[in-house]
Design an enzyme around this catalytic site. Structure first.
Site, PDB file in Angstrom:
ATOM      1  N   SER A 225      15.915  93.912  60.546  1.00 34.59           N
ATOM      2  CA  SER A 225      16.786  94.299  59.440  1.00 34.59           C
ATOM      3  C   SER A 225      16.115  95.379  58.585  1.00 34.59           C
ATOM      4  O   SER A 225      15.828  96.470  59.084  1.00 34.59           O
ATOM      5  CB  SER A 225      17.153  93.060  58.618  1.00 34.59           C
ATOM      6  OG  SER A 225      18.223  93.323  57.746  1.00 34.59           O
ATOM      7  N   ASP A 381      27.879  91.961  63.297  1.00 39.80           N
ATOM      8  CA  ASP A 381      26.883  92.443  62.344  1.00 39.80           C
ATOM      9  C   ASP A 381      27.302  93.829  61.875  1.00 39.80           C
ATOM     10  O   ASP A 381      27.594  94.699  62.703  1.00 39.80           O
ATOM     11  CB  ASP A 381      25.507  92.499  63.032  1.00 39.80           C
ATOM     12  CG  ASP A 381      24.378  92.966  62.111  1.00 39.80           C
ATOM     13  OD1 ASP A 381      24.632  93.155  60.901  1.00 39.80           O
ATOM     14  OD2 ASP A 381      23.252  93.140  62.610  1.00 39.80           O
ATOM     15  N   HIS A 411      24.134  88.799  62.261  1.00 41.20           N
ATOM     16  CA  HIS A 411      22.925  89.261  61.591  1.00 41.20           C
ATOM     17  C   HIS A 411      22.067  88.068  61.163  1.00 41.20           C
ATOM     18  O   HIS A 411      22.559  87.114  60.571  1.00 41.20           O
ATOM     19  CB  HIS A 411      23.283  90.099  60.355  1.00 41.20           C
ATOM     20  CG  HIS A 411      22.112  90.839  59.795  1.00 41.20           C
ATOM     21  ND1 HIS A 411      21.696  92.037  60.306  1.00 41.20           N
ATOM     22  CD2 HIS A 411      21.256  90.554  58.791  1.00 41.20           C
ATOM     23  CE1 HIS A 411      20.640  92.468  59.638  1.00 41.20           C
ATOM     24  NE2 HIS A 411      20.352  91.572  58.712  1.00 41.20           N
TER      25      HIS A 411
END
Length: 439
Positions: A225, A381, A411
């Site tokens: 991320s 996501d 995610h």
């Protein structure tokens, strides 16, 4: 047909029934649990009782991972160029041939324990260094972050890496060195603080790798991320360095690689899908610049008012939805035209266009020199498409890319691989662990 989950904060998630029915019950439970946490967090934040992040962090701490002493594993808190790091390595000495991994955690440049305590998230890498017993993290770890919870369990020397072996005793003969950074967080430390910490610490480690028994030509940089953003940025910043070895590889786990276009297909299709809703993604990115509280500004950035005409033209060849395979644009996407340029908005957020914030728009001359890459994306996501676009830019410039797409993933999926019956999380971890093992 769509399912709308609505609460005081508005519609949080829209997912078609056919897609929901295809997901295992346990995964639905994860979605519902996290959606409930997000809903409750937004509600109490609006009431001024507590922050949303504070509530979610508390919920995470109420479900800690058990810890266990590990006589085979050496752990220590160090500093690389002043940056706090936690290092893990086998106690057995090495002649300098170990592989090294630098890990940059996710959390929106703001959080380090938003979903799972630090203990849990390091467990992916730690299991690789264990000699026996179930892969559980050392209780020496402080609550801090990370999303490493399965990685350690599967980095093994015997047989194919299977995260499902998480609770099965095994013997390992791995000689890896892992350094997990605790870089400075926003909003107390704004961009480029996190990037500079990761860059400086990586340079230090590449220069001194042999002091830790690591082959300086066998260092992998890895992040998820926001940590994926930092990984990409560090890899790009190192391409012109002649005084240190080049990283062996870069591992980008559902990375943030652009902060320019928030209307890519995946942003439209997954705008309300946990764990990263579009409003939260915007908040984290702008909070990195010190603009996290201005919701009006968020909407203007979401609509593209911050992008000058000349940059729209320049970036269109790299950010165009035409570069995304048609299979990702079948439903839930409409081509979007950016709103009129607003110079005031641009002046507030113009750092978003710098490569450390948006590595996707770095020049071709930089991409050509990058090390081989692994990219993990998840179907549900908002960041899915930028991972796909980054893959294309790398390949267009002759860089080898291993891409793994989790069709039923969302995610943050790797954080759940050892906590629920989350097969997609296990598959994700197995995939990038195999890449690092073989790099």
């Amino acid at each position: 047909m769509c399912v709308d989950d609505t609460a005081a904060s508005g519609c949080l998630c829209k997912v078609t029934l056919d897609k929901i029915s295809a997901r295992p019950l346990k995964k639905l439970q994860i979605f519902r649990r996290e959606r409930a946490a997000l809903t409750q967090g937004k509600t109490i934040e609006k009431l001024g009782v507590w922050s949303e992040d504070g509530l979610i962090g508390l919920l995470a701490k109420l479900n800690p991972i058990k810890s266990v002493d590990d006589p085979e594993l050496f752990t220590k808190n160090l500093k690389f160029e002043g940056v706090p790091v936690r290092v893990y390595q086998p106690r057995e000495s090495s002649a300098g041939g170990r592989k090294g991994v630098m890990f940059f955690h996710g959390g929106g440049f703001k959080c380090s324990d938003l979903l799972v305590p630090y203990n849990a998230q390091i467990s992916w890498f730690l299991a690789v260094l264990r000699s026996d017993g179930p892969p559980q993290c050392s209780d020496l770890l402080v609550p801090d972050n990370a999303q490493i919870s399965c990685f350690l369990a599967v980095l093994r020397s015997d047989g194919p890496p299977q995260c499902s072996d998480l609770l099965v005793p095994y013997n390992a003969q791995i000689s890896w060195f892992l350094a997990v950074l605790r870089y400075r967080l926003a909003p107390e430390h704004l961009y480029p603080a996190a990037f500079e910490d990761c860059l400086n610490a990586t340079i230090y480690f590449l220069k001194t790798a042999q002091d830790y028994g690591v082959n300086p030509s066998s260092v992998v940089i890895c992040g998820d991320s926001a940590g994926g953003n930092l990984t990409a940025g560090v890899a790009q910043a190192l391409v012109t360095r002649k005084d240190i070895p080049k990283p062996l590889a870069q591992v980008l786990i559902y990375p943030v690689v652009q902060m320019i276009d928030f209307n890519l297909p995946s942003y439209q299709q997954n705008s309300g899908v946990p764990l990263l809703l579009i409003d939260k993604a915007l908040f984290y990115m702008l909070n990195y610049l010190g603009e996290g509280v201005q919701t009006t500004l968020h909407k203007k950035v979401q609509n593209g008012s911050h992008v000058p005409p000349d940059l729209r033209k320049k970036f269109s060849k790299w950010l165009s939805a035409d570069n995304i395979p048609d299979e990702f644009k079948v439903t839930g996407y409409k081509p979007h035209t950016m709103s009129a340029f607003d110079k005031n908005v641009y002046e507030k957020v113009k750092q978003l266009f710098e490569p450390p914030c948006s590595p996707l728009v770095a020049e071709d001359s930089v991409f050509r020199l990058l090390p081989k890459a692994y990219i993990l994306t998840c179907e549900f996501d908002v960041l899915r498409d930028e991972g796909i676009l980054y893959k294309k830019r790398l390949e267009d410039n002759g860089v080898s890319v291993t891409w793994h797409h989790i069709k039923d993933g969302f995610h943050g999926i790797i954080s759940f691989c050892d906590q629920w019956d989350c097969e997609s999380g296990k598959r994700a971890v197995d995939s990038f662990v195999s890449f690092i093992r073989d790099a």
